[in-house]
Design a protein around this motif. Structure first.
Motif, PDB file in Angstrom:
ATOM      1  N   GLN A 106       0.808  -1.212   0.000  1.00 30.73           N
ATOM      2  CA  GLN A 106       0.000   0.000   0.000  1.00 30.73           C
ATOM      3  C   GLN A 106       0.849   1.273   0.000  1.00 30.73           C
ATOM      4  OE1 GLN A 106      -2.635  -1.345   3.281  1.00 30.73           O
ATOM      5  NE2 GLN A 106      -4.290  -0.607   1.957  1.00 30.73           N
ATOM      6  N   ASP A 129      -6.704   7.980   4.460  1.00 27.79           N
ATOM      7  CA  ASP A 129      -5.734   6.954   4.843  1.00 27.79           C
ATOM      8  C   ASP A 129      -6.082   6.597   6.282  1.00 27.79           C
ATOM      9  OD1 ASP A 129      -3.606   5.280   5.400  1.00 27.79           O
ATOM     10  OD2 ASP A 129      -2.071   6.646   4.637  1.00 27.79           O
ATOM     11  N   ASP A 130      -6.933   5.587   6.438  1.00 22.51           N
ATOM     12  CA  ASP A 130      -7.498   5.234   7.733  1.00 22.51           C
ATOM     13  C   ASP A 130      -7.292   3.752   8.018  1.00 22.51           C
ATOM     14  OD1 ASP A 130      -8.702   7.849   8.142  1.00 22.51           O
ATOM     15  OD2 ASP A 130     -10.192   7.254   6.649  1.00 22.51           O
ATOM     16  N   GLU A 131      -7.400   3.408   9.293  1.00 18.95           N
ATOM     17  CA  GLU A 131      -7.359   2.010   9.722  1.00 18.95           C
ATOM     18  C   GLU A 131      -8.647   1.746  10.512  1.00 18.95           C
ATOM     19  OE1 GLU A 131      -4.034  -1.040  11.378  1.00 18.95           O
ATOM     20  OE2 GLU A 131      -4.283   0.812  12.505  1.00 18.95           O
ATOM     21  N   ARG A 179      -6.127  -1.364   6.463  1.00 17.41           N
ATOM     22  CA  ARG A 179      -5.816   0.015   6.055  1.00 17.41           C
ATOM     23  C   ARG A 179      -6.604   0.370   4.811  1.00 17.41           C
ATOM     24  NH1 ARG A 179       0.155   2.165   4.371  1.00 17.41           N
ATOM     25  NH2 ARG A 179      -0.331   4.397   4.232  1.00 17.41           N
ATOM     26  N   TYR A 180      -7.314   1.486   4.882  1.00 17.70           N
ATOM     27  CA  TYR A 180      -8.146   1.988   3.788  1.00 17.70           C
ATOM     28  C   TYR A 180      -7.492   3.250   3.248  1.00 17.70           C
ATOM     29  CZ  TYR A 180     -12.293   3.836   1.396  1.00 17.70           C
ATOM     30  OH  TYR A 180     -13.170   4.325   0.459  1.00 17.70           O
ATOM     31  N   SER A 189      -7.149  -7.591   3.645  1.00 19.83           N
ATOM     32  CA  SER A 189      -7.478  -6.596   4.671  1.00 19.83           C
ATOM     33  C   SER A 189      -8.828  -6.833   5.346  1.00 19.83           C
ATOM     34  CB  SER A 189      -7.476  -5.195   4.066  1.00 19.83           C
ATOM     35  OG  SER A 189      -8.596  -5.014   3.217  1.00 19.83           O
TER      36      SER A 189
END
Length: 125
Positions: free
Chosen positions: A17, A35-37, A43-44, A63
């Motif tokens: 990523q 950019d988030d978890e 992880r997005y 994921s």
């Protein structure tokens, strides 16, 4: 009822990523949108080409986040019921997490992964 309002994003499966984020931003000129978890290990990352409303989601296949086309819908509960009645039952119930719109995953008859997210009306609409 309008079932599908628009395409929100399209997933791109990636192995690395960080490398993908660098490529899409530094080489292709996309802008980072998120950019988030959402949970540990998931992880997005979403990038968007300048001037586009449709994002590209850079996801690892492992994921737990569906590698899918994300579509907007006016009413996630009604869309969930309509798909069930049409013989394509969703893969999840309508998920309601703090800070994100109601959503659920499903597949079309060909097996393509899709996600519906309840889409807020555009400002002034």
């Amino acid at each position: 009822m309008t079932m599908t309002t628009r395409i929100l994003s399209v997933s791109v499966p990636v192995d690395d990523q960080d490398a993908a984020l660098r490529y899409y931003t530094e080489v292709l000129g996309c802008e980072l949108r998120a950019d988030d978890e959402p949970w540990p290990g998931a992880r997005y990352i979403e990038v968007v080409p300048p001037g586009s409303d449709v994002g590209l989601v850079l996801l690892r296949a492992d994921s737990g986040i569906p590698v899918a086309v994300r579509l907007g819908t006016t009413d996630a509960d009604a869309a969930h019921q309509r798909l069930s009645a049409a013989g394509t039952p969703p893969e999840t119930e309508v998920l309601r997490w703090e800070g994100v719109p109601p959503m659920f995953a499903f597949a079309d008859p060909e097996g393509n992964q899709l996600v519906y997210l309840e889409d807020a009306p555009a400002p002034g609409a």
